[in-house]
Design a protein around this motif. Structure first.
Motif, PDB file in Angstrom:
ATOM      1  N   ASP A  89       0.954  -1.081   0.175  1.00  0.00           N
ATOM      2  CA  ASP A  89       0.098  -0.095  -0.060  1.00  0.00           C
ATOM      3  C   ASP A  89       0.835   1.361   0.061  1.00  0.00           C
ATOM      4  OD1 ASP A  89      -2.177  -1.976   1.823  1.00  0.00           O
ATOM      5  OD2 ASP A  89      -2.993  -0.705   0.068  1.00  0.00           O
ATOM      6  N   TYR A  92       3.018  15.552   2.211  1.00  0.00           N
ATOM      7  CA  TYR A  92       1.795  15.691   3.057  1.00  0.00           C
ATOM      8  C   TYR A  92       1.390  14.395   3.892  1.00  0.00           C
ATOM      9  CZ  TYR A  92       0.874  20.211   0.558  1.00  0.00           C
ATOM     10  OH  TYR A  92       1.017  21.560  -0.078  1.00  0.00           O
ATOM     11  N   TYR A 140      -1.791  12.535   6.588  1.00  0.00           N
ATOM     12  CA  TYR A 140      -3.154  13.301   7.157  1.00  0.00           C
ATOM     13  C   TYR A 140      -3.498  12.083   7.986  1.00  0.00           C
ATOM     14  CZ  TYR A 140      -3.322  15.850   2.420  1.00  0.00           C
ATOM     15  OH  TYR A 140      -3.181  16.688   1.602  1.00  0.00           O
ATOM     16  N   TYR A 158      -7.249  10.686   9.437  1.00  0.00           N
ATOM     17  CA  TYR A 158      -8.641  10.501   9.201  1.00  0.00           C
ATOM     18  C   TYR A 158      -9.101   9.520  10.268  1.00  0.00           C
ATOM     19  CZ  TYR A 158      -8.439  12.868   4.734  1.00  0.00           C
ATOM     20  OH  TYR A 158      -8.258  13.934   3.838  1.00  0.00           O
ATOM     21  N   PHE A 194      -7.251   6.195   9.633  1.00  0.00           N
ATOM     22  CA  PHE A 194      -6.657   5.939   8.530  1.00  0.00           C
ATOM     23  C   PHE A 194      -5.469   6.944   8.410  1.00  0.00           C
ATOM     24  CE2 PHE A 194      -8.375   2.337   6.452  1.00  0.00           C
ATOM     25  CZ  PHE A 194      -9.591   2.213   6.929  1.00  0.00           C
ATOM     26  N   ARG A 197       0.707  12.107   0.539  1.00  0.00           N
ATOM     27  CA  ARG A 197       0.427  12.708  -0.689  1.00  0.00           C
ATOM     28  C   ARG A 197       1.738  13.549  -0.928  1.00  0.00           C
ATOM     29  NH1 ARG A 197      -1.232  17.415  -3.122  1.00  0.00           N
ATOM     30  NH2 ARG A 197      -1.958  18.769  -1.117  1.00  0.00           N
ATOM     31  N   THR A 202      -1.919  15.741  -7.383  1.00  0.00           N
ATOM     32  CA  THR A 202      -1.617  14.418  -6.989  1.00  0.00           C
ATOM     33  C   THR A 202      -2.661  13.911  -5.969  1.00  0.00           C
ATOM     34  OG1 THR A 202      -0.062  15.221  -5.146  1.00  0.00           O
ATOM     35  CG2 THR A 202       0.864  14.410  -7.054  1.00  0.00           C
ATOM     36  N   GLU A 203      -2.870  12.598  -5.943  1.00  0.00           N
ATOM     37  CA  GLU A 203      -3.861  11.712  -5.099  1.00  0.00           C
ATOM     38  C   GLU A 203      -3.029  11.541  -3.883  1.00  0.00           C
ATOM     39  OE1 GLU A 203      -3.039  11.044  -7.974  1.00  0.00           O
ATOM     40  OE2 GLU A 203      -2.430   8.880  -8.160  1.00  0.00           O
ATOM     41  N   ALA A 204      -3.854  11.081  -2.831  1.00  0.00           N
ATOM     42  CA  ALA A 204      -3.472  10.692  -1.536  1.00  0.00           C
ATOM     43  C   ALA A 204      -3.459   9.073  -1.673  1.00  0.00           C
ATOM     44  CB  ALA A 204      -4.286  11.132  -0.381  1.00  0.00           C
ATOM     45  N   PHE A 205      -2.523   8.646  -0.792  1.00  0.00           N
ATOM     46  CA  PHE A 205      -2.653   7.025  -0.930  1.00  0.00           C
ATOM     47  C   PHE A 205      -2.642   6.775   0.575  1.00  0.00           C
ATOM     48  CE2 PHE A 205      -1.028   6.229  -4.960  1.00  0.00           C
ATOM     49  CZ  PHE A 205      -0.279   7.294  -5.311  1.00  0.00           C
ATOM     50  N   PHE A 206      -3.584   5.503   0.946  1.00  0.00           N
ATOM     51  CA  PHE A 206      -3.871   5.279   2.245  1.00  0.00           C
ATOM     52  C   PHE A 206      -3.396   4.030   2.761  1.00  0.00           C
ATOM     53  CE2 PHE A 206      -7.589   8.004   3.367  1.00  0.00           C
ATOM     54  CZ  PHE A 206      -7.471   8.750   2.258  1.00  0.00           C
ATOM     55  N   GLY A 207      -2.970   4.167   4.089  1.00  0.00           N
ATOM     56  CA  GLY A 207      -2.784   3.137   4.987  1.00  0.00           C
ATOM     57  C   GLY A 207      -3.846   1.969   5.160  1.00  0.00           C
ATOM     58  N   GLN A 208      -3.464   0.920   5.557  1.00  0.00           N
ATOM     59  CA  GLN A 208      -4.433  -0.114   5.902  1.00  0.00           C
ATOM     60  C   GLN A 208      -5.368   0.191   7.206  1.00  0.00           C
ATOM     61  OE1 GLN A 208      -4.769  -2.333   3.805  1.00  0.00           O
ATOM     62  NE2 GLN A 208      -3.295  -4.005   3.910  1.00  0.00           N
TER      63      GLN A 208
END
Lengths: 113, 114
Positions: free
Chosen positions: A1, A31, A33, A35, A90, A94, A100-106
């Motif tokens: 991921d 960046y 984040y 959530y 989460f 980014r 650009t898009e953001a990438f998420f952890g599990q």
């Protein structure tokens, strides 16, 4: 991921105890984040960081603090956990470019009892 | 303040039929728009984005989305649904002049039945 690791993945803690969640990235993205995801609310932004030691509040920041002392690590702390903070948390990263898009952890499932 | 609305909590569609998942947004400046998908017990996976240019954006797994500035919408579509498309879908927006905050909608659960 996308080089993101959240730890722990699951945690049960008691009301009133401090809790720290860690987000670690290997992408050197600017960046980061945090959530929380709750049924009926989608994802709500808690805090975010736009660089080392640079952080700002999101829409649901009360009861949470963050720190970013290194590019790769973004810590979320619940100073005194409450049952309303039971949630799935989460982390996302980014790159610095605007389009650009953001990438998420599990995700980290936190239960406060 | 920026916001995203996904008016349908759940969308049901038969396999092989076209699907649409709706999204409307509110943002100052020009929007950057995103769709993500979440499978059970997983993080969010990026599907597609609109930054500028053509209003019809193509993404992963055969999904596409249409940007409509006058209606402030960014609906997700697929011509022929698969059972494996069943998941939770999130629309998100970021302003091109705010830079940092990425705001999500409440999510729409897509159920594709055989």
């Amino acid at each position: 991921d996308a080089g993101i690791t959240q730890s722990p993945r699951h945690k049960v803690t008691e009301t009133g105890t401090p809790v720290t969640l860690r987000c670690h990235q290997t992408e050197n993205h600017r960046y980061m984040y945090w959530y929380r995801q709750d049924p009926g609310h989608g994802l709500r932004l808690i805090h975010y960081s736009y660089g080392v030691k640079d952080t700002d509040k999101g829409e649901v920041s009360d009861g949470y603090s963050v720190s970013r002392s290194k590019t790769e690590d973004f810590l979320l702390t619940l100073e005194s956990a409450t049952s309303s903070q039971t949630s799935v948390y989460f982390c996302a990263i980014r790159p610095g470019q605007a389009n650009t898009e953001a990438f998420f952890g599990q995700g980290t499932r936190l239960t406060v009892v | 303040a920026q916001s995203v609305a996904q008016p349908e909590d759940q969308v049901n569609v038969a396999e092989g039929n076209p699907l649409t998942v709706k999204c409307t947004y509110s943002v100052s400046g020009n929007p950057y728009l995103f769709w993500y998908v979440q499978y059970p017990n997983r993080g969010l996976q990026f599907l597609l984005k609109y930054i500028t240019g053509d209003n019809l954006v193509k993404g992963s797994y055969g999904f596409e989305a249409e940007f409509n500035k006058s209606q402030t919408s960014f609906h997700l579509k697929k011509p022929s649904a698969l059972v494996s498309d069943s998941a939770l879908y999130f629309c998100a927006v970021r302003s091109n002049n705010a830079g940092n905050m990425l705001t999500f909608g409440g999510g729409t659960r897509l159920m594709v039945k055989p």
